[in-house]
Design an enzyme around this catalytic site. Structure first.
Site, mmCIF file in Angstrom:
data_model
loop_
_atom_site.group_PDB
_atom_site.id
_atom_site.type_symbol
_atom_site.label_atom_id
_atom_site.label_comp_id
_atom_site.label_asym_id
_atom_site.label_seq_id
_atom_site.Cartn_x
_atom_site.Cartn_y
_atom_site.Cartn_z
ATOM 1 N N ASP A 190 42.573 33.886 31.828
ATOM 2 C CA ASP A 190 41.882 35.306 32.737
ATOM 3 C C ASP A 190 40.871 35.536 32.127
ATOM 4 O OD1 ASP A 190 41.845 37.493 34.008
ATOM 5 O OD2 ASP A 190 44.689 37.473 33.955
ATOM 6 N N HIS A 192 39.429 38.496 33.302
ATOM 7 C CA HIS A 192 39.433 40.119 33.328
ATOM 8 C C HIS A 192 39.836 41.612 32.015
ATOM 9 C CE1 HIS A 192 40.250 38.438 37.240
ATOM 10 N NE2 HIS A 192 38.603 39.172 37.395
ATOM 11 N N SER A 243 48.440 34.319 34.757
ATOM 12 C CA SER A 243 48.135 35.325 33.438
ATOM 13 C C SER A 243 50.248 35.634 33.443
ATOM 14 C CB SER A 243 47.839 36.145 33.777
ATOM 15 O OG SER A 243 46.356 35.914 33.297
#
Length: 670
Positions: A190, A192, A243
């Protein structure tokens, strides 16, 4: 007087009033003498209050504001100046004030004492004001910028002192000035991290040492760092649904290793229910879902308070047990159709009564290099920008630009917006960011729940498809009297036996350069600008998707060539057609991106890559499919049953276990 009255009235239950928010000062910013006079008058404490207030008004400038020099606060002691600079986020003099304090060896024999003393005292005030709702997130991050610059200035002096101590005595022990040590990481796969970075700043402002491991962090690195640094808490963040599985894996590993470090869970796709049902049972120590940055401080403080932590853990354990029970009870009560029944009640479109699908201007992919950012500015939806900064207006001031009228957050929202405009103009003028993208169109037909696309525009479609997009169908039972269909995205494309020639589009766009700029700002101890540039890059990527979709409708596909819409109507999706993305409710399977990337050669043509969890990188990226059907709409697939999972696995030529891994959050069974 209005500000003082409202401050007390709201505490006593007042929940509505009509005010001129633009002229309403913040209670804590009112001059102390004036505040005392207003309090005396409103509470009727002094029979001479009226006369005293009139005399004050005549003595001071129009509006009751004393005419002072902007830098009058500079006349205070160095401690007062540092406190003021931290609370107000003023970095102009912080280095010289920090040096003045450091040079005072009587009060501050060591550089560390400056941090422990005036700097920490100032940040404690910031933390208290934020916790009580008297400061907002952007102000806190500006305060953190000042703090980091001061600490950054002191670090070389502390390192020199440490070297001297080692030479003289070999002793390097220091008193730890922090409440606790917290390791934060965005999990493997991930990319972000805006939310995580904000949490880190807020925790830092509340005297926690934060070790931020960045994005795409493997489980082994997270746990190794936590053990080596003797971390008191581990915080995991993630945006995409895969995630969630990685977070479960981390919890299992922590249990296997016999760890007892509390685990915090946060991010856009996480929830209290998922944490309680899927993660907490895998780890015997505390596992807690944290909604946003403002809650993180309270949770961490309670977990590290010797007098509170056991009761708090017990309370969370009982709460999560109730959530699990409610979840399983809901699963028992919920009813589902079989996949065959759902298909029999699919969305029925009479293709003879709607306009024939327009033919796209070209077949195949078209790449856009260095797209004009200035063209995208008017397509920016600012509401999510304010959500990043946790600035949310209350009805009727929830949207943009109405948020500026909100009594509580309006003034700060306006400041942040102005800062964003200044940075945005600079980024565009100096070409610091680059927008790249690709879009494409292919002849298409639906075959059951799937969509087949073809290389050549020959009808009828006799050749083999060059790609297949697979759909999932709603199965959760609906009110039988409503007649609602059980939808799948394939319903929006003309079926193979319809005799209708149809098309499917796709796109991927991104804003490059934000990561490099963000890291540059971080090296300058400027978290505010670091977060701002990422937030703006996200908005530009979304604006790119919005602007390109408009061009698709009017120009490249041309099925709404006369469309004229305001930005507000665009954000409300009042146009024909949709642009759903894999991984979202209409098609929750992220693996469909692999087909998109292969079909349009997205990575080769744009540089937009997919991680092992199929997150797009750079993080400021948007992708999806284009449907032109005027009957198309967004919907949520919802929970699906084992029969559909097995059928889907067979069609995709994947194992059932692999499909269950990617579709875990929407399975109607354990």
């Amino acid at each position: 007087m209005h500000s003082v009255f409202l401050y007390h009235a709201i505490k006593c239950g007042m929940d509505m009033g009509i005010v001129n928010a633009g002229n309403l000062p913040v209670y804590d910013d009112i001059n102390k003498d004036l505040l005392e006079l207003c309090e005396s008058l409103i509470w009727n404490k002094d029979p001479d209050a009226t006369e005293k207030l009139l005399q004050y008004a005549q003595t001071y400038a129009k509006g009751g504001k004393k005419v002072i020099q902007t830098d009058e606060w500079r006349n205070g002691t160095v401690e007062q100046r540092l406190e003021y600079a931290l609370v107000k986020g003023i970095e102009k003099y912080v280095i010289e004030d920090t040096e003045e304090a450091r040079a005072n060896h009587v009060l501050y024999p060591r550089p560390l004492n400056v941090i422990e003393g005036p700097l920490m005292n100032g940040m404690k005030i910031v933390g208290d004001l934020f916790g009580s709702g008297k400061m907002f997130l952007p102000q806190v991050i500006k305060s953190a910028r000042v703090m980091k610059k001061a600490v950054g200035y002191l670090i070389p002096f502390m390192e020199k002192e440490r070297e001297e101590m080692m030479i003289n005595s070999g002793c390097t022990d220091e008193v730890d000035p922090y409440q606790g040590t917290i390791v934060l990481a965005t999990v493997k796969g991930d990319v972000h991290d805006i939310g995580k970075n904000i949490v880190g700043v807020v925790l830092g402002c509340n005297n926690f040492r934060v070790i931020d491991l960045g994005v795409m962090t493997p489980c082994e690195k997270i746990l190794r760092t936590a053990i080596e640094k003797n971390a008191d808490i581990i915080g995991l963040s993630g945006l995409i649904t895969p995630s969630l599985d990685e977070m479960i894996h981390v919890a299992k590993e922590m249990e296997r290793l016999g760890m007892s470090t509390p685990l915090l869970i946060g991010g856009a796709t996480t929830s209290r229910t998922h944490t309680a049902v899927k993660i907490a049972p895998r780890y015997s120590a505390p596992v807690i879902h944290v909604l946003d940055a403002s809650r993180s401080v309270v949770v961490c403080s309670q977990l590290l308070d010797e007098n509170l932590k056991d009761d708090y853990f017990e309370e969370i354990t009982e709460e999560y047990e109730d959530i699990r029970q409610q979840h399983y009870d809901t699963l028992k009560d919920r009813r589902y159709l079989t996949l065959e029944q759902a298909r029999n009640r699919r969305l029925q479109i009479d293709w003879s009564t709607i306009p024939r699908p327009a033919m796209s201007a070209f077949i195949g992919a078209r790449v856009f290099e260095d797209y004009d950012l200035q063209k995208l500015v008017k397509y920016i939806d600012w509401k999510p920008f304010f959500d990043v900064w946790q600035l949310r207006g209350k009805y009727p001031n929830r949207g943009f630009p109405k948020i500026f009228n909100d009594q509580t957050v309006g003034a700060e929202a306006k400041k942040v917006y102005n800062d964003a405009q200044n940075m945005l103009h600079k980024l565009i003028a100096e070409k610091k960011l680059q927008a790249k993208g690709v879009l494409g169109f292919w002849p298409a037909e639906s075959v059951g729940d799937d969509i087949h696309v073809f290389a050549e525009n020959v009808f009828p479609r006799r050749q083999e498809p060059v790609a297949k997009f697979f759909g999932l169908r709603q199965q959760a039972e609906k009110d039988s009297s409503s007649g609602e269909p059980y939808c799948c995205i394939s319903d929006f494309v003309a079926p193979k036996d319809s005799g209708i020639s149809d098309y499917l589009g796709l796109f991927a766009v991104a804003c490059f350069g934000a990561e490099k700029l963000s890291k540059m700002y971080e090296t300058q101890y400027d978290d505010y600008s670091s977060i701002m540039v990422k937030a703006l890059a996200d908005r530009l990527a979304e604006a790119f998707a919005e602007e390109l979709h408009e061009r698709v409708r009017r120009e490249f596909w041309g099925y709404s060539c006369n469309e004229q819409m305001s930005a507000s109507d665009l954000f409300k999706v009042k146009y024909e057609g949709i642009r759903p993305a894999p991984g979202y409710p209409i098609q929750p399977d992220h693996t469909e991106k692999l087909t998109m990337w292969k079909l349009a050669k997205i990575e080769e043509s744009t540089g937009i890559r997919l991680t092992e969890s199929l997150a797009m990188t750079p993080a400021a990226a948007v992708s999806g499919l284009y449907f032109s059907n005027p009957k198309s709409f967004y919907f949520a697939v919802g929970k699906i049953c084992k029969d559909q999972v097995e059928d889907y696995a067979l069609r995709k030529q994947m194992s059932v276990e692999e499909v269950e891994k990617w579709l875990g959050p929407i399975l109607a069974y354990d």
